[in-house]
Write an enzyme that holds these catalytic residues in place. Structure first.
Site, short mmCIF file in Angstrom:
data_model
loop_
_atom_site.label_atom_id
_atom_site.label_comp_id
_atom_site.label_asym_id
_atom_site.label_seq_id
_atom_site.Cartn_x
_atom_site.Cartn_y
_atom_site.Cartn_z
N SER A 151 -14.44 38.43 34.06
CA SER A 151 -13.02 38.79 34.00
C SER A 151 -12.67 39.94 33.07
O SER A 151 -11.52 40.39 33.07
CB SER A 151 -12.17 37.57 33.62
OG SER A 151 -11.88 36.81 34.77
N LYS A 210 -10.88 42.91 34.54
CA LYS A 210 -9.43 43.04 34.62
C LYS A 210 -8.90 44.13 33.69
O LYS A 210 -7.80 44.66 33.90
CB LYS A 210 -8.76 41.70 34.32
CG LYS A 210 -9.06 40.62 35.38
CD LYS A 210 -8.43 39.29 35.02
CE LYS A 210 -8.53 38.29 36.16
NZ LYS A 210 -9.87 37.70 36.30
N SER A 227 -5.91 34.87 32.88
CA SER A 227 -7.02 35.42 33.66
C SER A 227 -6.91 35.05 35.13
O SER A 227 -7.88 34.70 35.80
CB SER A 227 -8.37 34.93 33.11
OG SER A 227 -9.41 35.81 33.50
#
Length: 405
Positions: A108, A111, A165
């Site tokens: 993640s 991102k 997230s």
């Protein structure tokens, strides 16, 4: 054990067939990174070999597969992370690194690249209607809880992306920013942004960081991407909010709910200014965090970590402590600027002249020699490449990968 015996036999056979080099120069031995002993490390995809002819972005010492620290500096902390970087966000000085250009799955922390790419393009007040495609995620994937047909301001989606997230919010933001091209257009823009920043180890396939073949980044690239984000006040506003009230979507969700920031650095480390957590089975634990002390802003990036000797964010604090104790100017490399990256990407006159000749030759061997070196053999988290005519041997562990991020 059967896989290991098969691997050992295959390696022996490959080495027996390999030609013996004559007076081949031996490469300088790299200093191994302080690495915590872990009884079992789940297998992860092999890291691609980098092109040995390509320039080392950030300075020659950034080309190491081991440790790079200033001469005379105390040893950095012993971690389980396979690669990491500590750098100054303002001066660009890299204070220390472990295998900074090792390419691994991002999870993640991807991102952050989505934010760097899309944040300037979307109005925070634009309202996005959630679709079924936004929520088309693996069952155990991290999601905020968007509802198909629900209406969410872009600003709300940023909170869902960076606090919780949310992979559903990543899809919605990427789809919206991509216009008629949808998510694929945004992924292409993410790769273009990485190239602009000099993050040449990075190749995005998903906007969220969910595992995908050929999706990689590096600890060095994450520092470049983080520097772009941390220089934007709107990113800091979203990234550092402790909580956010997710809006109601009647009739399915008449009240809404509260989400919390998952980055413990913000509450547990003095001077913290933000960051992002990540985890998938293929990436293991990844982390990016930043803090400010005495006028210095440092960023730490961690990849391929286990929860030994501590969780990834905590390992990040250990590196930040080590970095803040280093005097300014004691660098082993630097974070390139976009302008410096553009200069690196500009082909030399000789290369520009030679490239058409190779392409026109029609010689498969010539074309193959112009690309990357062959893939590496994965064994216990380390890559082994049998070059110089030796066969490449692969043993693929069969396991079911969890894809939460």
């Amino acid at each position: 054990m059967g896989d290991r015996r098969l691997l050992s036999a295959a390696l022996s056979a490959a080495l027996a067939l390999a030609p013996v080099p004559v007076e081949a120069p031996s490469p300088a031995a790299s200093v191994p990174c302080p690495y915590a002993s872990i009884p079992t490390i789940p297998p992860t995809p092999a890291s691609p070999e980098r092109d040995p002819g390509a320039p080392v972005v950030g300075g020659e010492r950034m080309g190491t597969a081991g440790l790079a620290v200033p001469d005379g500096a105390p040893a950095p902390p012993t971690l389980s992370a396979m690669s990491w970087v500590v750098a100054d966000l303002d001066t660009g000085e890299v204070l220390g690194a472990c295998a900074p250009h090792l390419r691994r799955r991002p999870a993640s922390v991807q991102k952050l690249l989505l934010a760097a790419t899309v944040l300037p393009k979307l109005s925070p007040d634009q309202v996005v209607e959630a679709t079924d495609a936004d929520l088309d995620l693996p069952a155990d994937s991290s999601a905020v809880g968007m509802i198909p047909g629900g209406h969410y301001p872009v600003s709300t989606l940023w909170y869902g992306l960076l606090l919780e997230s949310g992979n559903d919010t990543a899809n919605a933001l990427a789809r919206t920013a991509g216009g008629d091209g949808g998510v694929p257009a945004t992924v292409a823009a993410m790769n273009a942004e990485a190239h602009r920043l000099g993050a040449d180890d990075t190749h995005a396939v998903t906007p969220s960081g969910l595992d995908a073949p050929e999706q990689f980044t590096s600890a060095y690239d994450l520092a470049l991407i983080a520097r772009e984000d941390f220089d934007r006040p709107e990113f800091l506003k979203y990234d550092t909010a402790p909580t956010f009230q997710w809006p109601a979507q009647p009739p399915k969700d008449p009240k809404g709910f509260q989400i919390q920031n998952e980055n413990k650095l913000l509450t547990e480390y003095a001077g913290a200014i933000g960051g992002k957590t990540g985890f998938t089975d293929e990436a293991r634990h990844t982390y990016v965090g930043a803090a400010q002390r005495n006028g210095r802003r440092l960023v730490v990036t961690v990849m391929g970590a286990e929860v030994v000797p501590a969780r990834a964010w905590k390992q990040g604090t250990m590196l930040l402590d080590w970095g803040f104790a280093r005097p300014a100017g004691s660098a082993v490399g630097r974070l390139v600027t976009p302008e410096e990256a553009a200069a690196l990407h500009k082909p030399s006159p000789a290369a520009a002249t030679a490239a058409p000749a190779v392409a026109a030759s029609g010689d498969p061997a010539a074309k193959a020699s112009s690309g990357r070196t062959g893939p590496a053999l994965a064994l216990g988290g380390a890559g082994v490449a049998l070059l110089g005519g030796a066969a490449f041997v692969f043993v693929r562990a069969r396991r079911r990968y969890r894809v939460s991020s």
